[in-house]
Design a protein around this motif. Structure first.
Motif, PDB file in Angstrom:
ATOM      1  N   ASP A  68       0.103  -1.053  -0.313  1.00 21.35           N
ATOM      2  CA  ASP A  68       0.078   0.109  -0.371  1.00 21.35           C
ATOM      3  C   ASP A  68       0.817   1.639   0.060  1.00 21.35           C
ATOM      4  O   ASP A  68       1.607   2.058   1.184  1.00 21.35           O
ATOM      5  CB  ASP A  68      -0.603  -0.281   0.955  1.00 21.35           C
ATOM      6  N   ALA A  82      -3.943  -1.034  15.332  1.00 24.88           N
ATOM      7  CA  ALA A  82      -4.707  -1.862  15.542  1.00 24.88           C
ATOM      8  C   ALA A  82      -3.891  -3.271  16.113  1.00 24.88           C
ATOM      9  O   ALA A  82      -4.794  -4.161  16.563  1.00 24.88           O
ATOM     10  CB  ALA A  82      -4.431  -2.641  13.403  1.00 24.88           C
ATOM     11  N   THR A  96      -2.188 -11.900  15.052  1.00 27.13           N
ATOM     12  CA  THR A  96      -1.476 -12.198  13.772  1.00 27.13           C
ATOM     13  C   THR A  96      -1.274 -11.093  12.576  1.00 27.13           C
ATOM     14  O   THR A  96      -2.314 -10.630  12.297  1.00 27.13           O
ATOM     15  CB  THR A  96      -2.531 -13.517  12.979  1.00 27.13           C
ATOM     16  N   ASP A  98      -2.028 -10.941   9.879  1.00 24.39           N
ATOM     17  CA  ASP A  98      -2.935 -11.220   8.448  1.00 24.39           C
ATOM     18  C   ASP A  98      -4.427 -10.517   9.228  1.00 24.39           C
ATOM     19  O   ASP A  98      -5.124  -9.521   8.801  1.00 24.39           O
ATOM     20  CB  ASP A  98      -4.031 -12.458   8.108  1.00 24.39           C
ATOM     21  N   ALA A  99      -5.010 -10.632  10.299  1.00 21.91           N
ATOM     22  CA  ALA A  99      -5.322  -9.976  11.594  1.00 21.91           C
ATOM     23  C   ALA A  99      -4.525  -8.775  11.612  1.00 21.91           C
ATOM     24  O   ALA A  99      -6.291  -7.534  11.104  1.00 21.91           O
ATOM     25  CB  ALA A  99      -5.987 -10.425  12.639  1.00 21.91           C
ATOM     26  N   ALA A 101      -3.103  -6.677   9.216  1.00 21.78           N
ATOM     27  CA  ALA A 101      -3.691  -6.185   7.713  1.00 21.78           C
ATOM     28  C   ALA A 101      -4.687  -5.971   7.798  1.00 21.78           C
ATOM     29  O   ALA A 101      -5.244  -4.516   7.240  1.00 21.78           O
ATOM     30  CB  ALA A 101      -2.798  -6.510   6.969  1.00 21.78           C
ATOM     31  N   GLU A 102      -5.419  -6.412   8.052  1.00 18.38           N
ATOM     32  CA  GLU A 102      -7.476  -6.476   7.330  1.00 18.38           C
ATOM     33  C   GLU A 102      -7.653  -5.187   8.465  1.00 18.38           C
ATOM     34  O   GLU A 102      -8.842  -4.226   7.891  1.00 18.38           O
ATOM     35  CB  GLU A 102      -8.012  -7.447   8.442  1.00 18.38           C
ATOM     36  N   ARG A 103      -7.588  -5.064   9.891  1.00 16.49           N
ATOM     37  CA  ARG A 103      -7.891  -4.056  10.766  1.00 16.49           C
ATOM     38  C   ARG A 103      -6.847  -2.355  10.717  1.00 16.49           C
ATOM     39  O   ARG A 103      -7.570  -1.455  10.412  1.00 16.49           O
ATOM     40  CB  ARG A 103      -7.540  -4.555  12.048  1.00 16.49           C
ATOM     41  N   ALA A 105      -6.444  -1.982   7.162  1.00 16.15           N
ATOM     42  CA  ALA A 105      -5.859  -1.337   5.820  1.00 16.15           C
ATOM     43  C   ALA A 105      -5.065  -1.256   5.401  1.00 16.15           C
ATOM     44  O   ALA A 105      -4.890  -0.558   5.173  1.00 16.15           O
ATOM     45  CB  ALA A 105      -7.274  -0.226   6.053  1.00 16.15           C
ATOM     46  N   CYS A 106      -4.450  -2.562   5.728  1.00 19.10           N
ATOM     47  CA  CYS A 106      -3.138  -1.798   4.828  1.00 19.10           C
ATOM     48  C   CYS A 106      -2.528  -3.492   4.018  1.00 19.10           C
ATOM     49  O   CYS A 106      -3.073  -4.777   4.014  1.00 19.10           O
ATOM     50  CB  CYS A 106      -1.454  -2.038   5.555  1.00 19.10           C
ATOM     51  N   SER A 107      -1.448  -3.668   2.996  1.00 21.92           N
ATOM     52  CA  SER A 107      -1.136  -5.239   2.731  1.00 21.92           C
ATOM     53  C   SER A 107      -0.423  -5.965   3.811  1.00 21.92           C
ATOM     54  O   SER A 107       0.625  -5.380   4.941  1.00 21.92           O
ATOM     55  CB  SER A 107      -0.516  -4.695   1.670  1.00 21.92           C
ATOM     56  N   LEU A 108      -0.286  -7.439   3.381  1.00 22.08           N
ATOM     57  CA  LEU A 108       0.634  -8.172   4.018  1.00 22.08           C
ATOM     58  C   LEU A 108       1.773  -7.730   3.938  1.00 22.08           C
ATOM     59  O   LEU A 108       3.171  -7.622   4.789  1.00 22.08           O
ATOM     60  CB  LEU A 108      -0.155  -9.398   4.100  1.00 22.08           C
TER      61      LEU A 108
END
Length: 267
Positions: A68, A82, A96, A98-99, A101-103, A105-108
């Motif tokens: 991102d 986050a 994690t 993954d969790a 990154a989702e919260r 709003a960015c990429s892994l």
């Protein structure tokens, strides 16, 4: 052949942009074009020419690389916040990448780039929400009186435990349950800085003869152990009938008084 060359040039610019962003701890979108050009070894005008006169082409190339480019709050800031929220709400196991990154709003891949993995992210969370920044600030301008120093140390620890999101109890819970787990690794990484701050606050009083010449680790354990234990157990004990816990400020004063009796010469 021409398109292959263009693609390779764009990849070089993406690499340069990511390097400049890491160096400044910013999102790519927040890094000036002059800095990206310098990292790529070209002039700003050459950089713009290769981008077709628009920075949007570079941002799009960065997205295609799985990162991102930002333009909002930096990925680092969003991810630390986050991660702390996830850990406080659901435990350290829920934190994690993954969790996060989702919260956030960015990429892994951007998390791996900024933090070098989950341990690096947890270390950043501990530094942000733990007592270390307050202790380092206190050590740069310590009180003259030992009594005031101990009180200030306890206030810094209590403030860290109460800081929202309340991630510090979660970190200690993982530390006690898994001595070789991620919380322990994160804390060990910051122990030299923690001990340096505490040494600057306590050792002058050892040298002046006010504090008995005990080993620094013992002085630190006597200082922090009772208060940390009290703070961690307080939510469990407060509902217990007959516990009669004093208010937090009063408890700090009692622990400070007990510490001074334990480590100072009796007059």
């Amino acid at each position: 052949m021409f398109h292959v060359q263009e693609h390779e040039q764009m990849q070089d610019l993406v690499t340069a942009a990511l390097a400049a962003a890491r160096e400044r701890d910013r999102d790519v979108a927040d890094v000036p074009l002059t800095a990206i050009a310098a990292a790529a070894g070209v002039s700003r005008s050459t950089l713009l020419r290769r981008l077709g006169g628009s920075r949007g082409a570079l941002d799009e190339a960065v997205r295609r690389a799985g990162i991102d480019p930002g333009g909002r709050r930096p990925v680092r800031e969003r991810a630390i916040e986050a991660a702390a929220q996830l850990a406080a709400e659901r435990g350290l196991g829920a934190m994690t990448l993954d969790a996060v990154a989702e919260r956030a709003a960015c990429s892994l891949p951007s998390l791996h780039t900024v933090f070098d993995g989950r341990d690096g992210l947890l270390g950043a969370v501990y530094e942000r929400y733990g007592p270390l920044p307050d202790l380092e600030a206190l050590a740069t301008d310590p009180p003259e009186r030992l009594e005031d120093t101990v009180q200030a140390l306890y206030r810094a620890v209590i403030t860290a435990f109460d800081r929202e999101p309340r991630v510090l109890p979660t970190i200690f819970a993982d530390l006690f349950s898994r001595p070789d787990g991620p919380a322990a690794r994160a804390m060990r990484a910051y122990l030299p800085r923690l001990y340096d701050s505490l040494a600057r606050l306590l050792l002058p009083h050892v040298e002046s003869g006010r504090i008995r010449p005990l080993p620094l680790p013992i002085l630190v354990q006597l200082l922090l152990g009772p208060l940390v234990t009290h703070t961690l157990l307080r939510p469990v004990l407060e509902p217990v009938r007959g516990a009669d816990l004093p208010p937090v400020n009063e408890a700090c004063e009692l622990f400070a008084e007990a510490y001074l009796r334990a480590v100072t010469w009796r007059e």
